[in-house]
Scaffold this active site. Sequence first.
Site, PDB file in Angstrom:
ATOM      1  N   SER A 102       0.972  -1.092   0.117  1.00 58.20           N
ATOM      2  CA  SER A 102      -0.078  -0.066  -0.230  1.00 58.20           C
ATOM      3  C   SER A 102       0.854   1.358   0.033  1.00 58.20           C
ATOM      4  CB  SER A 102      -0.934  -0.127   1.069  1.00 58.20           C
ATOM      5  OG  SER A 102      -1.870   0.978   1.414  1.00 58.20           O
ATOM      6  N   ASP A 104      -4.870  -4.813   5.498  1.00 54.80           N
ATOM      7  CA  ASP A 104      -5.384  -5.504   4.702  1.00 54.80           C
ATOM      8  C   ASP A 104      -4.242  -6.598   4.215  1.00 54.80           C
ATOM      9  OD1 ASP A 104      -6.651  -6.689   2.339  1.00 54.80           O
ATOM     10  OD2 ASP A 104      -5.655  -5.179   1.104  1.00 54.80           O
ATOM     11  N   HIS A 157      -2.379  -0.884  -3.507  1.00 56.06           N
ATOM     12  CA  HIS A 157      -3.067   0.124  -3.306  1.00 56.06           C
ATOM     13  C   HIS A 157      -2.778   1.293  -3.833  1.00 56.06           C
ATOM     14  CE1 HIS A 157      -4.620  -2.247   0.536  1.00 56.06           C
ATOM     15  NE2 HIS A 157      -5.287  -2.868  -0.450  1.00 56.06           N
TER      16      HIS A 157
END
Length: 341
Positions: free
Chosen positions: A166, A285, A193
């Site tokens: 991310s 996540d 992400h």
Amino acid sequence: MSLAAGDRPIRVLVADDSELFRELLARVVAAEPGFEVAAVAADGDAAAAMARALRPDVVTMDLHMPDADGYSGIARIMAETPTPILVLTANPTEAAGFRALSLGALDILEKPSATADLGEYGRLIRSRLRLLAGVKVIRHLRGLRERRDAAPAHGARVEVVVIGASLGGPRALAAVLRGLPPDFPAPIAVVQHIADGFTAGLAGWLAQESRLDVREARDGEPLRPGRVLIAPTGRHLVLGEGVARLSGAPPVDTFRPSVTPLFTSAARQYGRRCCGVLLTGMGRDGAEGLRVIKDAGGPTLAQDEATSAVFGMARAAVELGAVDRVLPVDEIPRALRELTR
């Protein structure tokens, strides 16, 4: 929304060569209480000097500016006054924009078009600035790395590698992929992400940075040794029998694509022949998905705190007991080469 007593606004430095855009962005940023434009700069050198003098919480940086461009500005800021930097670009498919992330910028976002809803764009950019302004406050977990560094015995050769990342991920991904040979014997699937529309540019940049076949994933695309598939905007990437599958299933942990569906599908298809890797990123996540891989007997790696922009996703996985080895980012390629040998 008003500031609570004792709170101070997030101070933003805006760097862009267009006076019109500087004024527009300053107005959009300051439209909500809790934000303040500390200064504006017309080139990279001015931005670096202002960052040093004013110590803003976050910087927005244009890349293509005369005299000193955004790249030189980012390099100077990160060397002299490390500050979270959000790159703003007019072209999300341009691979060159990701060079800024390799220099230390944290995130990248598309500039608003002439027909954009500025109210909606303002909410988006303020949300991103709020997130980045908090990155410098990172919790330290002493001792976790020491307890997890020992490499476990692993009998099966790894046949597929799945990676989640991310905030700060593009730079970490480039470091990992650069360390792998062009004949790397396993396919690699990645969920990063990133703002909508940037995955094709990310894939193009990573292809330039490495010796591997990096591309945005397509549904039904074969998994081949040395091929790196990046999950596209708005679709989950999961692994089938020898192929990549794209899914429009609901978001997981608010993300689509999400790391966890990729990891769980890899564990289901490959079991102990799958290696999961969690890189820098905020949130959790992928932590549950990494535990599924570990429970299936597959080796699991995480980037360490010292080399992470944000030790969030990896930390969540460590605390869950899902990580075999916590490594500096530049040691992860060697571990992958050993596991696939």
